[in-house]
Design a protein around this motif. Structure first.
Motif, PDB file in Angstrom:
ATOM      1  N   ILE A 174      13.028  -6.301  -0.906  1.00  0.00           N
ATOM      2  CA  ILE A 174      12.358  -5.181  -0.236  1.00  0.00           C
ATOM      3  C   ILE A 174      10.854  -5.403  -0.203  1.00  0.00           C
ATOM      4  CG2 ILE A 174      11.869  -2.704  -0.377  1.00  0.00           C
ATOM      5  CD1 ILE A 174      14.677  -2.397  -1.615  1.00  0.00           C
ATOM      6  N   ALA A 199       8.536  -5.508   3.067  1.00  0.00           N
ATOM      7  CA  ALA A 199       7.356  -4.645   3.226  1.00  0.00           C
ATOM      8  C   ALA A 199       6.110  -5.453   3.557  1.00  0.00           C
ATOM      9  CB  ALA A 199       7.130  -3.836   1.950  1.00  0.00           C
ATOM     10  N   PRO A 215       5.664  -1.290   6.569  1.00  0.00           N
ATOM     11  CA  PRO A 215       6.394  -0.634   5.475  1.00  0.00           C
ATOM     12  C   PRO A 215       6.940   0.737   5.860  1.00  0.00           C
ATOM     13  CG  PRO A 215       4.319  -1.548   4.677  1.00  0.00           C
ATOM     14  CD  PRO A 215       4.288  -1.661   6.171  1.00  0.00           C
ATOM     15  N   SER A 216       6.233   1.427   6.733  1.00  0.00           N
ATOM     16  CA  SER A 216       6.679   2.768   7.126  1.00  0.00           C
ATOM     17  C   SER A 216       7.947   2.730   7.972  1.00  0.00           C
ATOM     18  CB  SER A 216       5.563   3.485   7.880  1.00  0.00           C
ATOM     19  OG  SER A 216       5.192   2.776   9.043  1.00  0.00           O
ATOM     20  N   LEU A 234      10.551   0.978   7.043  1.00  0.00           N
ATOM     21  CA  LEU A 234      11.609   0.592   6.117  1.00  0.00           C
ATOM     22  C   LEU A 234      12.113   1.774   5.303  1.00  0.00           C
ATOM     23  CD1 LEU A 234      10.136  -2.704   4.602  1.00  0.00           C
ATOM     24  CD2 LEU A 234      11.832  -2.496   6.423  1.00  0.00           C
ATOM     25  N   LEU A 260       7.010  -2.350  -5.211  1.00  0.00           N
ATOM     26  CA  LEU A 260       6.300  -1.987  -3.987  1.00  0.00           C
ATOM     27  C   LEU A 260       4.891  -1.480  -4.275  1.00  0.00           C
ATOM     28  CD1 LEU A 260       9.211  -0.207  -2.091  1.00  0.00           C
ATOM     29  CD2 LEU A 260       8.176  -2.413  -1.505  1.00  0.00           C
ATOM     30  N   VAL A 312       6.987   2.477   1.903  1.00  0.00           N
ATOM     31  CA  VAL A 312       8.423   2.378   2.163  1.00  0.00           C
ATOM     32  C   VAL A 312       9.080   3.664   1.669  1.00  0.00           C
ATOM     33  CG1 VAL A 312      10.553   1.136   1.593  1.00  0.00           C
ATOM     34  CG2 VAL A 312       8.414  -0.126   1.947  1.00  0.00           C
TER      35      VAL A 312
END
Length: 318
Positions: free
Chosen positions: A15, A19, A24-25, A27, A55, A125
């Motif tokens: 992940i 990202a 990232p937004s 995901l 993250l 995320v």
């Protein structure tokens, strides 16, 4: 939008690679809660925290879990006072669990508390527990007794954390039980993510411990079955062995062998594409016979660059 199903260290690395490869937004990470447990009255969500810390740039990459630069003053005091304290909780990590427990007692759901935590830590995320209802993975098996170099005759039932941490997964597993999965519900956010994403990716997580608790819950498997053409899984096996953790032993105990093909068989109803490591390329034909497109690449994420490289390759698959 891309949705990733994940748990554990492999899932968090993948992940993080995603990202750093796409916005990232865009995901959504749907994360296992079957490992959640209560310690000292605190609600601990190991997989959610592993993903969140990775993250947020806080994770201890050498150990693969927890917060980098961690101290253990609180835990050492617990031990001084006479408790076994076999589950390691660092001081910063304790702060997360204290906050989570307080907010849950205030009446928030686990999803709502998780959203507060990732926002506070600057994570873009969207991280979702797969259910706000309790689902707990239990293990029935024969525990190894080091003093006699043998296994207990009678199988016992233990929590996941007892199996994984207290006994260091030195257990011959007879059965996995996903307690609460038959009554747990999916949040609307999880349902929408599964239904609306352009692609669903199963991260290189342990299928039996990180992904199966999800598939046993409510209509999760039905939704995934309906999206099969858009679902890709990344193998957690490299060169016939698990990169980390007990997956190799679990596959051998419960499914006869530890291999990428064994994982592909588990996932075959749900996925159209399976990404395996170059060290397992001899299994391409067997995997293809399952009706799955098999893609071969280097999936070993030994550094950030390889996390990103793997994420880009998987995202680019049609």
């Amino acid at each position: 939008m891309i949705t990733v199903l994940a748990g554990g260290v492999g899932g968090s690395k993948f992940i993080r690679g995603l990202a750093n490869s796409v916005s990232p937004s865009s995901l959504v990470a749907i994360v296992n809660v079957g490992d959640d447990e209560q310690f000292y009255g605190l609600h601990v969500s190991p997989d959610i925290d592993t993903v969140t810390y990775a993250l947020a740039g806080l994770s201890d990459d050498e150990r693969g879990w927890g917060v980098k630069g961690e101290t253990y003053n609180a835990l050492n005091m617990v031990k001084t006072l006479g408790d076994d304290a076999w589950f390691t909780l660092g001081d910063q990590d304790l702060g997360t669990h204290l906050y989570r427990t307080k907010r849950l007692r205030d009446g928030l759901t686990l999803s709502e508390v998780t959203a507060e935590i990732i926002t506070s830590l600057g994570v873009q995320v969207r991280v979702l527990p797969f259910s706000d209802d309790p689902v707990r993975t239990k293990i029935r098996g024969h525990r190894y007794i080091s003093e006699t170099d043998s296994y207990e005759t009678e199988a016992e039932l233990m929590s996941f954390q007892e199996y994984f941490v207290k006994y260091n997964h030195r257990v011959k597993v007879k059965e996995l039980i996903y307690e609460g999965a038959d009554t747990a519900r999916l949040s609307q956010a999880v349902v929408r993510s599964l239904e609306d994403s352009s692609k669903v990716i199963i991260a290189p997580s342990n299928p039996l411990l990180s992904i199966w608790p999800m598939l046993m819950t409510s209509n999760f498997s039905e939704i995934l079955l309906s999206r099969r053409a858009d679902v890709t899984a990344v193998s957690p096996i490299v060169g016939g062995s698990a990169v980390k953790g007990p997956l190799g032993d679990l596959l051998a105990d419960l499914h006869g062998q530890a291999s990428a093909c064994a994982v592909a068989k588990l996932y075959s109803p749900y996925i159209s594409t399976f990404v395996i490591d170059i060290r397992d390329k001899d299994q391409v034909e067997a995997i293809s016979e399952l009706g799955i497109k098999c893609v071969v690449t280097d999936i070993l994420m030994v550094n950030r660059e390889m996390e990103i490289q793997l994420a880009k390759e998987v995202c680019g698959l049609e």
